[in-house]
Scaffold this active site. Structure first.
Site, PDB file in Angstrom:
ATOM      1  CB  SER A   1      65.271 106.448  36.089  1.00 31.57           C
ATOM      2  OG  SER A   1      64.571 105.752  37.096  1.00 31.57           O
TER       3      SER A   1
ATOM      4  CE1 TYR B   1      61.451 110.272  35.787  1.00 30.29           C
ATOM      5  CE2 TYR B   1      61.869 108.022  36.544  1.00 30.29           C
ATOM      6  CZ  TYR B   1      62.288 109.333  36.379  1.00 30.29           C
ATOM      7  OH  TYR B   1      63.544 109.715  36.792  1.00 30.29           O
TER       8      TYR B   1
END
Length: 267
Positions: free
Chosen positions: A150, A172
């Site tokens: 990501s 995350y």
């Protein structure tokens, strides 16, 4: 013949979103695909999309697919996924570590059990699955491991992005940064054995069912990235010889715009 004809691909987190798109794309290129996730038609769920629906869509297009429901936080389940794939198709040529989980809670407030869950799914599971398939890949002299990362793996933007401003991507991003470092390490270990280990980030924000469900973004957001772009990039990374791409993390948008095998790495 498709680019992946005769190969066996294992895709985690394939019940919806990017994982389902990658599984369908690889099946469309001739791979026999093993899809795994917790969400089945029988399992209680909040988000749209199930493993059974992914498998049914691939079958309807004439693809070879095996659905294996499993919990990636369970080491025994991870071993069962790979053993089942090998029993059915004889080997695993491609591993796509796509499964992810997150909680929209600031990192300073995230309960430890949820932080551990995120690391289990996005770091420890990819490492263990890679350990399970790498020996066979090295023995055959060919294999592809693709880790889905990501943009949040990078340093936070200044001024903060809309996600960083909420503080909800701290853990995350930590998980994805660890996954990218693992990518480089395993690529070095596979060097000389014909094994490609790469990472792939969306160039923008993909409107996954999770983000839409939690109201983080709208499915028709004009800035959203089509998950099919990630799927096409995944096929490209998992069809080329190891020497072409291995050891780097790429952005889908940059990869799609580069001709042939001329690619600039993000790392």
């Amino acid at each position: 013949m498709g680019q992946l004809e005769g190969r066996v691909a294992l895709v985690t987190g394939a019940s919806r979103g990017i994982g389902a798109a990658i599984a369908a794309a690889m099946a469309g290129e001739g791979a026999a695909v093993v899809v795994t996730a917790r969400s089945t038609d029988e399992a209680p769920r909040k988000l749209p999309g199930t493993l059974d629906e992914t498998a049914a869509a691939i079958t309807a297009r004439g693809g070879a697919v095996l659905a294996v429901a499993a919990d990636l936080t369970d080491a025994t389940d991870r071993e069962r996924i790979v053993a089942t794939a090998v029993e059915r198709f004889g080997r695993v040529d491609i591993l796509v570590n796509n499964a992810a989980t997150t909680f929209f809670v600031p990192g300073a407030e995230l309960p430890q059990r949820r932080a551990r869950l995120m690391f289990d799914v996005q770091v420890m599971a990819p490492l263990h699955l890679s350990q399970l398939v790498l020996p066979g890949m090295k023995e055959r002299g060919a294999g592809w491991i693709l880790n889905i990362s990501s943009l949040e793996a990078g340093a936070p933007a200044v001024p903060p992005s809309r996600f960083d401003a909420l503080g909800t991507t701290t853990v995350y991003g930590m998980c994805k940064a660890a996954l990218e470092r693992m990518t480089g390490g395993l690529a070095a270990e596979g060097f000389g054995h014909g094994v490609s280990v790469t990472g792939l980030r969306p160039g923008g924000i993909v409107p996954t069912p999770g983000l839409v469900f939690h109201g983080v973004m709208e499915p028709d957001d004009p800035a959203a990235e089509d998950p099919q772009l990630m799927a096409r990039a995944a096929v490209r990374l998992c069809s080329a010889p190891a020497a072409v791409y291995s050891g780097h993390v790429y952005e889908s948008t940059a990869l799609a715009g580069m001709p042939g095998d001329v690619v600039e790495s993000r790392t």
